[in-house]
Design a protein around this motif. Structure first.
Motif, PDB file in Angstrom:
ATOM      1  N   LEU A  86       5.325  14.355   9.524  1.00  0.00           N
ATOM      2  CA  LEU A  86       4.309  13.919   7.938  1.00  0.00           C
ATOM      3  C   LEU A  86       5.024  12.492   8.197  1.00  0.00           C
ATOM      4  O   LEU A  86       4.850  11.851   7.571  1.00  0.00           O
ATOM      5  CB  LEU A  86       4.304  15.515   7.520  1.00  0.00           C
ATOM      6  CG  LEU A  86       2.909  16.142   7.345  1.00  0.00           C
ATOM      7  CD1 LEU A  86       3.466  17.485   6.169  1.00  0.00           C
ATOM      8  CD2 LEU A  86       2.133  15.382   7.170  1.00  0.00           C
ATOM      9  N   THR A  87       6.752  13.152   7.331  1.00  0.00           N
ATOM     10  CA  THR A  87       7.525  12.301   7.824  1.00  0.00           C
ATOM     11  C   THR A  87       7.273  10.551   8.477  1.00  0.00           C
ATOM     12  O   THR A  87       7.595   8.870   7.800  1.00  0.00           O
ATOM     13  CB  THR A  87       8.590  12.280   7.779  1.00  0.00           C
ATOM     14  OG1 THR A  87       9.219  13.138   7.152  1.00  0.00           O
ATOM     15  CG2 THR A  87       9.914  11.421   6.678  1.00  0.00           C
ATOM     16  N   LEU A  88       7.408  10.675   9.406  1.00  0.00           N
ATOM     17  CA  LEU A  88       6.843   9.353  10.712  1.00  0.00           C
ATOM     18  C   LEU A  88       5.370   9.233   9.989  1.00  0.00           C
ATOM     19  O   LEU A  88       4.901   7.890  10.736  1.00  0.00           O
ATOM     20  CB  LEU A  88       7.053   9.925  11.965  1.00  0.00           C
ATOM     21  CG  LEU A  88       8.215   9.880  13.091  1.00  0.00           C
ATOM     22  CD1 LEU A  88       7.942  10.777  14.180  1.00  0.00           C
ATOM     23  CD2 LEU A  88       9.589   9.497  12.476  1.00  0.00           C
ATOM     24  N   VAL A  89       4.585   9.637   9.753  1.00  0.00           N
ATOM     25  CA  VAL A  89       3.293   9.185   9.908  1.00  0.00           C
ATOM     26  C   VAL A  89       3.374   8.652   7.804  1.00  0.00           C
ATOM     27  O   VAL A  89       2.180   7.453   7.733  1.00  0.00           O
ATOM     28  CB  VAL A  89       1.955  10.894   9.278  1.00  0.00           C
ATOM     29  CG1 VAL A  89       0.667   9.765   8.542  1.00  0.00           C
ATOM     30  CG2 VAL A  89       1.945  11.154  10.947  1.00  0.00           C
ATOM     31  N   GLY A  90       4.154   9.023   7.299  1.00  0.00           N
ATOM     32  CA  GLY A  90       3.773   8.368   6.121  1.00  0.00           C
ATOM     33  C   GLY A  90       4.668   6.585   5.965  1.00  0.00           C
ATOM     34  O   GLY A  90       4.745   5.622   5.832  1.00  0.00           O
ATOM     35  N   ILE A  91       5.964   6.705   7.295  1.00  0.00           N
ATOM     36  CA  ILE A  91       6.813   5.720   7.152  1.00  0.00           C
ATOM     37  C   ILE A  91       5.990   4.690   8.657  1.00  0.00           C
ATOM     38  O   ILE A  91       5.402   2.802   8.426  1.00  0.00           O
ATOM     39  CB  ILE A  91       7.875   5.776   8.309  1.00  0.00           C
ATOM     40  CG1 ILE A  91       8.930   6.360   7.775  1.00  0.00           C
ATOM     41  CG2 ILE A  91       8.731   4.525   8.659  1.00  0.00           C
ATOM     42  CD1 ILE A  91      10.146   6.960   8.690  1.00  0.00           C
ATOM     43  N   CYS A  92       4.997   5.381   9.477  1.00  0.00           N
ATOM     44  CA  CYS A  92       3.406   4.433   9.885  1.00  0.00           C
ATOM     45  C   CYS A  92       2.718   3.745   9.105  1.00  0.00           C
ATOM     46  O   CYS A  92       2.185   2.348   8.786  1.00  0.00           O
ATOM     47  CB  CYS A  92       3.665   4.941  10.952  1.00  0.00           C
ATOM     48  SG  CYS A  92       4.060   5.436  12.635  1.00  0.00           S
ATOM     49  N   ASN A  93       2.482   4.328   7.676  1.00  0.00           N
ATOM     50  CA  ASN A  93       1.348   4.310   6.697  1.00  0.00           C
ATOM     51  C   ASN A  93       1.880   2.865   5.642  1.00  0.00           C
ATOM     52  O   ASN A  93       1.193   2.328   5.388  1.00  0.00           O
ATOM     53  CB  ASN A  93       0.904   5.278   6.532  1.00  0.00           C
ATOM     54  CG  ASN A  93      -0.349   5.121   5.218  1.00  0.00           C
ATOM     55  OD1 ASN A  93      -1.267   4.347   5.299  1.00  0.00           O
ATOM     56  ND2 ASN A  93       0.016   5.278   4.022  1.00  0.00           N
ATOM     57  N   THR A  94       3.418   3.235   5.877  1.00  0.00           N
ATOM     58  CA  THR A  94       3.779   1.805   4.981  1.00  0.00           C
ATOM     59  C   THR A  94       4.176   0.974   5.747  1.00  0.00           C
ATOM     60  O   THR A  94       3.770  -0.235   4.752  1.00  0.00           O
ATOM     61  CB  THR A  94       5.339   2.581   4.786  1.00  0.00           C
ATOM     62  OG1 THR A  94       5.645   4.315   4.129  1.00  0.00           O
ATOM     63  CG2 THR A  94       6.382   1.677   3.520  1.00  0.00           C
ATOM     64  N   VAL A  95       4.148   1.320   7.281  1.00  0.00           N
ATOM     65  CA  VAL A  95       4.039  -0.648   8.186  1.00  0.00           C
ATOM     66  C   VAL A  95       3.168  -1.134   8.383  1.00  0.00           C
ATOM     67  O   VAL A  95       3.148  -2.304   7.709  1.00  0.00           O
ATOM     68  CB  VAL A  95       5.076   0.373   8.552  1.00  0.00           C
ATOM     69  CG1 VAL A  95       5.354  -0.930   9.708  1.00  0.00           C
ATOM     70  CG2 VAL A  95       6.620   0.811   8.854  1.00  0.00           C
ATOM     71  N   PHE A  96       2.041  -0.461   8.840  1.00  0.00           N
ATOM     72  CA  PHE A  96       0.676  -1.326   9.326  1.00  0.00           C
ATOM     73  C   PHE A  96       0.030  -0.826   8.175  1.00  0.00           C
ATOM     74  O   PHE A  96      -0.804  -1.768   8.484  1.00  0.00           O
ATOM     75  CB  PHE A  96       0.236  -0.180  10.694  1.00  0.00           C
ATOM     76  CG  PHE A  96       1.435   0.078  11.664  1.00  0.00           C
ATOM     77  CD1 PHE A  96       2.453  -1.659  12.452  1.00  0.00           C
ATOM     78  CD2 PHE A  96       2.364   1.469  12.306  1.00  0.00           C
ATOM     79  CE1 PHE A  96       2.854  -0.902  12.963  1.00  0.00           C
ATOM     80  CE2 PHE A  96       2.917   1.186  12.610  1.00  0.00           C
ATOM     81  CZ  PHE A  96       3.796  -0.018  13.256  1.00  0.00           C
ATOM     82  N   ILE A  97       0.107   0.199   6.946  1.00  0.00           N
ATOM     83  CA  ILE A  97      -1.821  -0.110   6.746  1.00  0.00           C
ATOM     84  C   ILE A  97      -1.752  -0.391   4.939  1.00  0.00           C
ATOM     85  O   ILE A  97      -0.784  -0.575   4.829  1.00  0.00           O
ATOM     86  CB  ILE A  97      -1.732   1.500   5.974  1.00  0.00           C
ATOM     87  CG1 ILE A  97      -2.279   2.210   7.164  1.00  0.00           C
ATOM     88  CG2 ILE A  97      -3.331   1.139   5.249  1.00  0.00           C
ATOM     89  CD1 ILE A  97      -2.528   3.891   6.967  1.00  0.00           C
ATOM     90  N   SER A  98      -2.360  -1.835   5.049  1.00  0.00           N
ATOM     91  CA  SER A  98      -2.051  -3.043   4.136  1.00  0.00           C
ATOM     92  C   SER A  98      -3.469  -2.574   2.611  1.00  0.00           C
ATOM     93  O   SER A  98      -3.279  -3.497   2.008  1.00  0.00           O
ATOM     94  CB  SER A  98      -2.258  -4.505   4.417  1.00  0.00           C
ATOM     95  OG  SER A  98      -2.878  -4.568   5.766  1.00  0.00           O
ATOM     96  N   GLU A  99      -4.260  -2.114   3.435  1.00  0.00           N
ATOM     97  CA  GLU A  99      -5.482  -2.073   2.718  1.00  0.00           C
ATOM     98  C   GLU A  99      -5.581  -0.738   1.413  1.00  0.00           C
ATOM     99  O   GLU A  99      -4.893  -0.362   2.204  1.00  0.00           O
ATOM    100  CB  GLU A  99      -7.028  -1.623   3.394  1.00  0.00           C
ATOM    101  CG  GLU A  99      -7.140  -3.100   4.611  1.00  0.00           C
ATOM    102  CD  GLU A  99      -6.651  -2.609   5.275  1.00  0.00           C
ATOM    103  OE1 GLU A  99      -6.264  -1.425   5.608  1.00  0.00           O
ATOM    104  OE2 GLU A  99      -7.210  -3.679   6.667  1.00  0.00           O
ATOM    105  N   PRO A 100      -6.003  -1.210   0.050  1.00  0.00           N
ATOM    106  CA  PRO A 100      -5.650  -0.520  -0.422  1.00  0.00           C
ATOM    107  C   PRO A 100      -6.803   0.737  -0.260  1.00  0.00           C
ATOM    108  O   PRO A 100      -7.760   0.458  -0.053  1.00  0.00           O
ATOM    109  CB  PRO A 100      -6.313  -1.180  -2.051  1.00  0.00           C
ATOM    110  CG  PRO A 100      -7.038  -2.151  -1.972  1.00  0.00           C
ATOM    111  CD  PRO A 100      -6.588  -2.915  -0.638  1.00  0.00           C
ATOM    112  N   PRO A 101      -6.587   1.983  -0.902  1.00  0.00           N
ATOM    113  CA  PRO A 101      -7.674   2.977  -0.233  1.00  0.00           C
ATOM    114  C   PRO A 101      -8.773   2.674  -1.170  1.00  0.00           C
ATOM    115  O   PRO A 101      -8.820   2.438  -2.531  1.00  0.00           O
ATOM    116  CB  PRO A 101      -6.951   4.198  -0.757  1.00  0.00           C
ATOM    117  CG  PRO A 101      -5.488   3.758  -2.092  1.00  0.00           C
ATOM    118  CD  PRO A 101      -5.862   2.835  -1.451  1.00  0.00           C
ATOM    119  N   ASN A 102      -9.951   3.178  -1.127  1.00  0.00           N
ATOM    120  CA  ASN A 102     -10.952   3.850  -1.087  1.00  0.00           C
ATOM    121  C   ASN A 102     -11.159   3.829  -2.911  1.00  0.00           C
ATOM    122  O   ASN A 102     -10.494   5.321  -2.833  1.00  0.00           O
ATOM    123  CB  ASN A 102     -12.305   3.777  -0.711  1.00  0.00           C
ATOM    124  CG  ASN A 102     -13.761   3.855  -1.337  1.00  0.00           C
ATOM    125  OD1 ASN A 102     -13.556   3.637  -2.455  1.00  0.00           O
ATOM    126  ND2 ASN A 102     -14.603   3.963   0.009  1.00  0.00           N
TER     127      ASN A 102
END
Length: 256
Positions: free
Chosen positions: A105-121
């Motif tokens: 889960l921690t790695l998923v959060g870090i990857c989400n921080t780095v790679f996802i740039s679109e705001p959620p719906n």
């Protein structure tokens, strides 16, 4: 100065490092046959003293001065009569599984921080996976794994005292006990770091359980429509637009 939650911080990276080391320590403590030593002394000069190394799954008997196990019981886990070791056989594997889930889960959060740039719906905000939500749940899981592993590990210390009082002072703690307690402390440290990161990044007006967006707050500030007097009069029944009357001198100048 507020933390930029959109960035990857040294805190989260150190949490990953701490979690990996702690999980490795728990795995080593689970597999090592060095939870308790039982030293058997003899007064016969022609015989050697025996040392029994007791683990969660195996038991090894060695003679003083010999290398290797004279007797190696690989089915010890089915016949052990020590209650604290029985409890550890269940607690440590469960703790390892929970800690690994928290690390993922921690790695998923870090990857989400780095790679996802679109705001959620906006309609999926409550179900959106974001870095703060992942780190918050990961911190809870780390704390749960720490409690599950450290409680029976400390119990081994007191149970060892009980065995020495019940029989003879021939039982000694071995290295796996200290490895397990240290690893559980590492999980607790990782949990504390994630909670500190979340508290520093979350918005104060929001409830403490509400995850943060993975984007800067400025991305969600939508500009208000142009302000007009007509819209103001429609929105409020109390506020009344009063026309501005020109001075008498200006009216006289117009007709002159």
């Amino acid at each position: 100065m507020e933390m930029a939650c959109r960035d990857v911080h040294a805190t989260t990276l150190f949490t990953v490092f701490c979690g990996v080391l702690s999980i490795a320590g728990l795995v080593a403590a689970t597999l090592l046959p060095h939870w308790r030593q039982m030293k058997l002394y003899t007064v016969n000069k022609n015989e050697k003293n025996l040392t029994v190394y007791i683990g969660l799954w195996v038991k090894c008997v060695t003679r003083d001065g010999d290398t290797g196990c004279t007797v190696y019981d690989e089915y010890w886990y089915t016949s052990t009569d020590q209650l604290d070791l029985r409890f550890l056989q269940l607690a440590l594997p469960v703790s390892i599984v929970i800690a690994v889930s928290s690390l993922i889960l921690t790695l998923v959060g870090i990857c989400n921080t780095v790679f996802i740039s679109e705001p959620p719906n906006a309609s999926l905000v409550k179900c959106a996976v974001n870095s703060a939500g992942c780190h918050l749940v990961a911190g809870m899981l780390y704390m749960l794994a720490s409690v599950i592993s450290i409680t029976p590990s400390i119990w081994v210390i007191f149970y060892n005292v009980h065995l020495n009082a019940k029989y003879e002072p021939i039982f000694f703690l071995d290295v796996a006990v200290y490895v397990a307690i240290t690893s559980a402390g590492g999980l607790l440290l990782a949990s504390s770091l994630l909670f500190l990161w979340y508290c520093a990044c979350k918005a104060l007006p929001s409830p403490f359980w509400q995850p943060l967006y993975s984007q800067p707050a400025s991305m969600y500030n939508y500009s208000a429509p142009p302000y007009s007097t007509r819209a103001r009069s429609r929105q409020s029944t109390i506020e009344i637009d009063i026309p501005v009357i020109a001075p008498v001198s200006e009216v006289a100048d117009v007709y002159m």
